[in-house]
Design an enzyme around this catalytic site. Sequence first.
Site, PDB file in Angstrom:
ATOM      1  N   LYS A 195     -11.741  42.652  12.018  1.00  0.00           N
ATOM      2  CA  LYS A 195     -13.111  42.591  11.521  1.00  0.00           C
ATOM      3  C   LYS A 195     -13.545  43.958  10.979  1.00  0.00           C
ATOM      4  O   LYS A 195     -14.063  44.067   9.888  1.00  0.00           O
ATOM      5  CB  LYS A 195     -14.033  42.125  12.653  1.00  0.00           C
ATOM      6  CG  LYS A 195     -15.489  42.053  12.279  1.00  0.00           C
ATOM      7  CD  LYS A 195     -16.322  41.462  13.401  1.00  0.00           C
ATOM      8  CE  LYS A 195     -17.800  41.662  13.126  1.00  0.00           C
ATOM      9  NZ  LYS A 195     -18.654  41.065  14.157  1.00  0.00           N
ATOM     10  N   GLU A 201      -5.317  50.122  17.599  1.00  0.00           N
ATOM     11  CA  GLU A 201      -4.040  49.436  17.839  1.00  0.00           C
ATOM     12  C   GLU A 201      -3.588  48.685  16.593  1.00  0.00           C
ATOM     13  O   GLU A 201      -2.424  48.726  16.192  1.00  0.00           O
ATOM     14  CB  GLU A 201      -4.187  48.424  18.988  1.00  0.00           C
ATOM     15  CG  GLU A 201      -4.510  49.031  20.333  1.00  0.00           C
ATOM     16  CD  GLU A 201      -6.009  49.036  20.613  1.00  0.00           C
ATOM     17  OE1 GLU A 201      -6.804  49.330  19.691  1.00  0.00           O
ATOM     18  OE2 GLU A 201      -6.383  48.757  21.767  1.00  0.00           O
ATOM     19  N   GLY A 254     -16.255  38.873  16.759  1.00  0.00           N
ATOM     20  CA  GLY A 254     -14.786  38.861  16.810  1.00  0.00           C
ATOM     21  C   GLY A 254     -14.239  37.698  17.624  1.00  0.00           C
ATOM     22  O   GLY A 254     -13.320  36.994  17.195  1.00  0.00           O
ATOM     23  N   ARG A 255     -14.813  37.461  18.807  1.00  0.00           N
ATOM     24  CA  ARG A 255     -14.258  36.419  19.682  1.00  0.00           C
ATOM     25  C   ARG A 255     -14.640  35.004  19.234  1.00  0.00           C
ATOM     26  O   ARG A 255     -14.180  34.033  19.820  1.00  0.00           O
ATOM     27  CB  ARG A 255     -14.683  36.673  21.125  1.00  0.00           C
ATOM     28  CG  ARG A 255     -16.168  36.908  21.340  1.00  0.00           C
ATOM     29  CD  ARG A 255     -16.392  37.534  22.713  1.00  0.00           C
ATOM     30  NE  ARG A 255     -17.793  37.884  22.960  1.00  0.00           N
ATOM     31  CZ  ARG A 255     -18.356  39.042  22.625  1.00  0.00           C
ATOM     32  NH1 ARG A 255     -17.656  39.961  21.971  1.00  0.00           N
ATOM     33  NH2 ARG A 255     -19.617  39.290  22.926  1.00  0.00           N
ATOM     34  N   GLU A 340     -15.967  38.903  27.672  1.00  0.00           N
ATOM     35  CA  GLU A 340     -16.546  39.912  26.774  1.00  0.00           C
ATOM     36  C   GLU A 340     -18.005  39.553  26.465  1.00  0.00           C
ATOM     37  O   GLU A 340     -18.829  40.415  26.197  1.00  0.00           O
ATOM     38  CB  GLU A 340     -15.714  40.031  25.485  1.00  0.00           C
ATOM     39  CG  GLU A 340     -15.848  41.384  24.817  1.00  0.00           C
ATOM     40  CD  GLU A 340     -14.868  41.598  23.669  1.00  0.00           C
ATOM     41  OE1 GLU A 340     -15.051  40.984  22.598  1.00  0.00           O
ATOM     42  OE2 GLU A 340     -13.936  42.403  23.821  1.00  0.00           O
ATOM     43  N   HIS A 371       2.455  26.711  41.290  1.00  0.00           N
ATOM     44  CA  HIS A 371       3.511  27.430  41.994  1.00  0.00           C
ATOM     45  C   HIS A 371       3.264  28.926  41.964  1.00  0.00           C
ATOM     46  O   HIS A 371       4.179  29.716  42.208  1.00  0.00           O
ATOM     47  CB  HIS A 371       4.867  27.074  41.376  1.00  0.00           C
ATOM     48  CG  HIS A 371       5.153  25.600  41.485  1.00  0.00           C
ATOM     49  ND1 HIS A 371       5.762  25.048  42.585  1.00  0.00           N
ATOM     50  CD2 HIS A 371       4.841  24.578  40.659  1.00  0.00           C
ATOM     51  CE1 HIS A 371       5.845  23.732  42.413  1.00  0.00           C
ATOM     52  NE2 HIS A 371       5.284  23.420  41.254  1.00  0.00           N
ATOM     53  N   LYS A 499     -12.136  53.287  24.496  1.00  0.00           N
ATOM     54  CA  LYS A 499     -11.601  53.615  23.165  1.00  0.00           C
ATOM     55  C   LYS A 499     -11.803  55.096  22.867  1.00  0.00           C
ATOM     56  O   LYS A 499     -10.903  55.780  22.383  1.00  0.00           O
ATOM     57  CB  LYS A 499     -12.338  52.806  22.086  1.00  0.00           C
ATOM     58  CG  LYS A 499     -11.985  51.334  22.019  1.00  0.00           C
ATOM     59  CD  LYS A 499     -12.721  50.693  20.833  1.00  0.00           C
ATOM     60  CE  LYS A 499     -12.659  49.194  20.887  1.00  0.00           C
ATOM     61  NZ  LYS A 499     -13.477  48.539  19.869  1.00  0.00           N
TER      62      LYS A 499
HETATM   63  O1  F6P Z   1     -12.309  46.007  21.692  1.00  0.00           O
HETATM   64  C1  F6P Z   1     -13.049  44.866  21.578  1.00  0.00           C
HETATM   65  C2  F6P Z   1     -13.113  44.340  20.186  1.00  0.00           C
HETATM   66  O2  F6P Z   1     -14.118  44.974  19.486  1.00  0.00           O
HETATM   67  C3  F6P Z   1     -13.303  42.840  20.207  1.00  0.00           C
HETATM   68  O3  F6P Z   1     -14.610  42.477  20.336  1.00  0.00           O
HETATM   69  C4  F6P Z   1     -12.661  42.443  18.935  1.00  0.00           C
HETATM   70  O4  F6P Z   1     -12.366  41.078  18.926  1.00  0.00           O
HETATM   71  C5  F6P Z   1     -11.444  43.317  18.930  1.00  0.00           C
HETATM   72  O5  F6P Z   1     -11.903  44.532  19.473  1.00  0.00           O
HETATM   73  C6  F6P Z   1     -10.799  43.531  17.601  1.00  0.00           C
HETATM   74  O6  F6P Z   1     -11.671  44.076  16.668  1.00  0.00           O
HETATM   75  P1  F6P Z   1     -11.347  44.074  15.138  1.00  0.00           P
HETATM   76  O7  F6P Z   1     -11.236  42.659  14.695  1.00  0.00           O
HETATM   77  O8  F6P Z   1     -12.476  44.790  14.485  1.00  0.00           O
HETATM   78  O9  F6P Z   1     -10.047  44.793  14.931  1.00  0.00           O
END
Ligand code: F6P
Length: 535
Positions: A195, A201, A254-255, A340, A371, A499
Amino acid sequence: MAHSAEAAWDRVIGLAREAGAASIRPLMADPSRAARFTRRAGDILADLSKTSVSDTVLEALLELARARGVLAARDAMARGEAINTTEGRAVLHMALRGPRGAFRAGGEDASAEVHGTLEAMRAFCGRIHSEGRFTDVVNIGIGGSDLGPQMAARALWRHGMPMRAHYLSNVDGHAWEAMRHGLDPARTLVLVASKTFTTAETMANAHLVRDWLRGALGEASDAHLVALSTNLKATREFGVPEEQVFGFRDWVGGRFSMWSAIGLSVALACGWDVFAALLAGARRMDEHFLSAPEAENLPLLMALAELWHVDGLGYPSRAVLPYDERLARFPAHLQQVEMESLGKRVTLGGLPVARPTGPVVFGEPGTNSQHSFMQLLHQGTTPVPADIVLIANPDHGFEENHRQLLANGLAQAEALLRGRDASEVRAEMEAKGMSPEAIEALLPHRLFPGDRPSTTLLLPRLDAGTLGQLVALYEHKVFCLGALWNVNAFDQWGVELGKQLAGALLPELAPGARPGPHDPSTTALIAEIHRLRGG
Ligand code: F6P
């Protein structure tokens, strides 16, 4: 909080303190209970009867929902009001699967934007599939840019579908190391899903994979890169050709973004019709949520049962048990959607919440869960409400396996409810010829308290339509809980500190770097890592 809401809360908490409030078995003496506490929404049947929500409790919970104005808040969301107040944004994931003309955000026609992007995605899928040059799609993203599409692709992909999907989320290089050997760069399409297009990462992995493509294909590698993002400037800077960028707007959290361009990997892997059916399924649940009255509104009822468990009875966690291997990533997706959203300690007004909010959510598919952690659900000290998802008809011909699967799902709910008392356990051991001393010694270990809550969700089959309904059901449940608890379910400030600290720590891990000011534990760990890494 309005006076009536306080009174409604007091009534719910008061009922929870009454003797026997957590008991379920006595309620089951009513032969009409199962039917009266079962609801249907679209294709989903939800049986809430194996909880301690009685008629009186339900009435009090519904009164709380009315006093908290949950359905009015729902309507404000649907009108595109900026209900995500801490970020000043509307919350319009429903627009992503809604009909043309249905949703507006601020002054703009949100639906027009959505349908324009959907059309572009459909055309892109059509081209990729008809060219037949790509066999694999790698989605690079994390959190909402990974969990939803990964869960859906895993649930919906069947042999013979157009492409294989792979999901690279962890910055741990082992993830890419394990993935890359199975991929041919010439036949791989890479989606950078973010987003913000700034997530550390994702960008680290995007650079790794772009280098891999460039190393193998040179200039031609550009055609293999696609971006899914709201940050069009950053996608341009990263070098993604403009016609291969699919956007969405900041009113998509995002979620809640698997229905947006972020779902492109699902459409590529499973086919456009599958993705369209997923959206239509979610839309079906939206229609239910937007129109069903309080007492019939399944997302609201599930939210109220959860509030009863968390705030009334003090149960701090919930298990999600899909009895379908294809839903293996469903609990992980719900963990983000729920934790979240609802892991919040202050109200919308910034004051500390008066009562516990989001529970810990965890889960695994049945029967595997039986299990591993189900022991704790049956005999641990604190009840853990369970959502048990059953699929009536499988997509395979192994009938006996499927009957076993269903029998186990039903049995877990039954065992949690009824438990096992001393007379039953004694009789079983006596029948085995055990001595009275051995029986008495073992007895406490073999008792099951029972009266442990579960909600069973029964779907006729697992396909794109029913999956869309299922996921949207939980999204709306989360919305209702946010409104009931008066927290912002749509921000996630709690992820920021980690972060920032990781960003500050990063240079300190370079060879020869000196650690900055930290607590003594972190300082010692940095030193030990340097020693172990020989620097
Ligand atoms: O670290 C949390 C977050 O901001 C989530 O809310 C989001 O889904 C994820 O990181 C990834 O964010 P992006 O889509 O901006 O890379």
